[in-house]
Scaffold this active site. Sequence first.
Site, PDB file in Angstrom:
ATOM      1  N   HIS A  90       0.628  -1.433  -0.177  1.00 31.36           N
ATOM      2  CA  HIS A  90      -0.120   0.114   0.193  1.00 31.36           C
ATOM      3  C   HIS A  90       0.864   1.298  -0.285  1.00 31.36           C
ATOM      4  O   HIS A  90       0.579   2.260  -0.197  1.00 31.36           O
ATOM      5  CB  HIS A  90      -1.235   0.001   1.057  1.00 31.36           C
ATOM      6  CG  HIS A  90      -2.062   0.573   1.167  1.00 31.36           C
ATOM      7  ND1 HIS A  90      -2.464   1.310  -0.449  1.00 31.36           N
ATOM      8  CD2 HIS A  90      -3.608   0.714   1.733  1.00 31.36           C
ATOM      9  CE1 HIS A  90      -3.529   2.108   0.152  1.00 31.36           C
ATOM     10  NE2 HIS A  90      -3.920   1.658   0.845  1.00 31.36           N
ATOM     11  N   ASP A 126      -2.399   1.654  -4.880  1.00 30.84           N
ATOM     12  CA  ASP A 126      -3.389   2.100  -4.220  1.00 30.84           C
ATOM     13  C   ASP A 126      -4.781   0.771  -3.977  1.00 30.84           C
ATOM     14  O   ASP A 126      -4.465  -0.090  -5.050  1.00 30.84           O
ATOM     15  CB  ASP A 126      -4.048   3.292  -3.763  1.00 30.84           C
ATOM     16  CG  ASP A 126      -3.024   4.162  -3.633  1.00 30.84           C
ATOM     17  OD1 ASP A 126      -2.282   4.142  -2.461  1.00 30.84           O
ATOM     18  OD2 ASP A 126      -2.963   5.242  -4.151  1.00 30.84           O
TER      19      ASP A 126
END
Length: 445
Positions: A417, A421
């Site tokens: 992350h 995304d």
Amino acid sequence: MSEYKLLLPALGEGVMEATVTQWIKNVGDSVEEDESVVEIATDKVDSDVPSPVSGVIKEILVDVNGVAKIGEPLAILEIEGGDTAPQPAQSQEESQDDFKAEEIAAASDIEQQVSEQISPAASIENNENEFYSPLVKSICKEEGISQDELRSIQGSGKDGRVTKDDLQQYISSGRKSQQAQTPQKEASPAAPAQKPATKAAPAPQVAAGKNDEIIEMDRMRKVIAQHMLHSVQTAPHVSSFVEADMTNVVLWRNKNKAAFEKREGEKITFMPIIVQAIVKAIRDFPMINVSVDGDNIIKKKNINIGIAAARPDGNLIVPIVKNADQYNLAGLAKKINDLAARARTNDLKPEEITEGTYTVSNIGSFGNILGTPIIPQPQVAIMAVGSIEKKPAVIETPEGDMIAIRHKMYLSHSYDHRVVDGALGGMFVKRVAEYLESFDGDSAL
């Protein structure tokens, strides 16, 4: 007769040393050119070292369980030639068929270069009771870690040596913030003494019961444990899941598997079709095919797909299909079968398990439908494919919606992350599913 030094060759990206696990040849044994002499192990793979010349083993320089750096001599051979032994530089030139001479020279000089460049406060020295690899020394230089501080770290390597992973775990546990306070201790004699940097919290002690069995981890299991721990400490993992309709793929394989086995002498599995779909999705979303270097994102040109494979001893290894986008379906099938077979027999070469850019794990082979795999660093994503099961599903037809029996499979996508995304991670796994669902049942093999 003259002497020839058998050097430890380059063993892949990031590998600086290896442990001798077994000598295939002993002192006095004859060795033919390209014949394996010694078995070695690194944190990536086990391998054999062949001799580039014919001769007789005169002396073994590194005992079993001993550690050698890249470019260091493992043994001395007597070979046909003049009475004068060749200089080390000549030995390097004679062995250029196995590894690049410039890599050997660079590896043998690393320790000297590091010691010349680091500040006295962070100087790390080896002695009779302490050994630190060039990579550990380099990290200590960058982080300003002194030898006294380094001694406080519990090592997980051979004989308790501090490894790169030990050092990175120590730093990530909060050492940096404590180190920032250190100058205050020396700023003024009147200042209150600061607490020394503390070690990472040790794992809780577990007492074995009377009837319990204690099994020591083997070397590969220790390495896997270190890599997995390092990955979850480095990358914030997020997972997305999609269910793919594999009916077209299943019907195509059922139609073609017998002909392929008769023609090629081996089976075709679902994995080459899945890899092909992943490769196509990477082309659509190239920011999945990246690595992170500090604040920089390295966008990889090559698409090198790792395929996790379980070994008979229960350990895991990930052979790499280099440039997977350049294979057709039959080529992928043969390449994957070859790598998987040699992974099970421990016959992979070091370069066949390095430089991966994306990985897939077939958890369906164990009857699992979903999983949340850990990303193999320095990659930023990994996909697990579950078992294919028959399920009732609603399908759209020109005559209207109908319920039919379809072959379904879950795709589990874990991603870093920091740079991937949810939108990118989710769209990528959805695109892989779309390529699998639209697979052409008339495709030629």
